[in-house]
Design an enzyme around this catalytic site. Sequence first.
Site, PDB file in Angstrom:
ATOM      1  CB  CYS A  19       0.779   1.796   4.928  1.00  0.00           C
ATOM      2  SG  CYS A  19      -1.321   1.389   4.147  1.00  0.00           S
ATOM      3  CB  CYS A  39      -1.399  -0.173   1.516  1.00  0.00           C
ATOM      4  SG  CYS A  39      -1.255   1.475   1.488  1.00  0.00           S
TER       5      CYS A  39
END
Length: 121
Positions: A47, A44
Amino acid sequence: MKKFIIVFALFVTSLFAYEHLTVDDMAEKIKDKKVIVDFYASWCPPCKIIGKNLNEYADTKPDEVTIYKVDIDDQRELVTRYGVESIPTVLYIKDGKIVKSIVGIQSVSDINNNVNKYLLK
C-alpha cells in the site's frame, strides 16, 4: 537516523495528502466525477508503494480526475460495500460507478494508462 526520520515524515505526509472518504461522504464525493479510490492500510508495505506511485501520478494527472483514499481499518463498512477483499485495491470510478477494480501494485504508467482507458474515454 536523520534519513529514517525524513523518510518516515514523507510517508506520514503522503498518507494525508489526499482526502479520506468515509461511509458518510463517499457516495456524495464520487457522484458525477472521475475518481481513483485507494483502499489501503497504514501497516501494508504494498500500500505504501501504490501510495507513492499515486503521489507521483498526481503531479501530472488531469484536473478532472480526483484521488481519494480509504483506510480499511477505519472504514470497514466501505470495505464490505465495495467488495474489497485484498489490499491495496484501487477503484476507478466514473459518475459514481466502478468501471475497474485492480488489486496489487500499479506503476505510475499503469495508473496513467488505466485513467486514460477507464475514466477519460
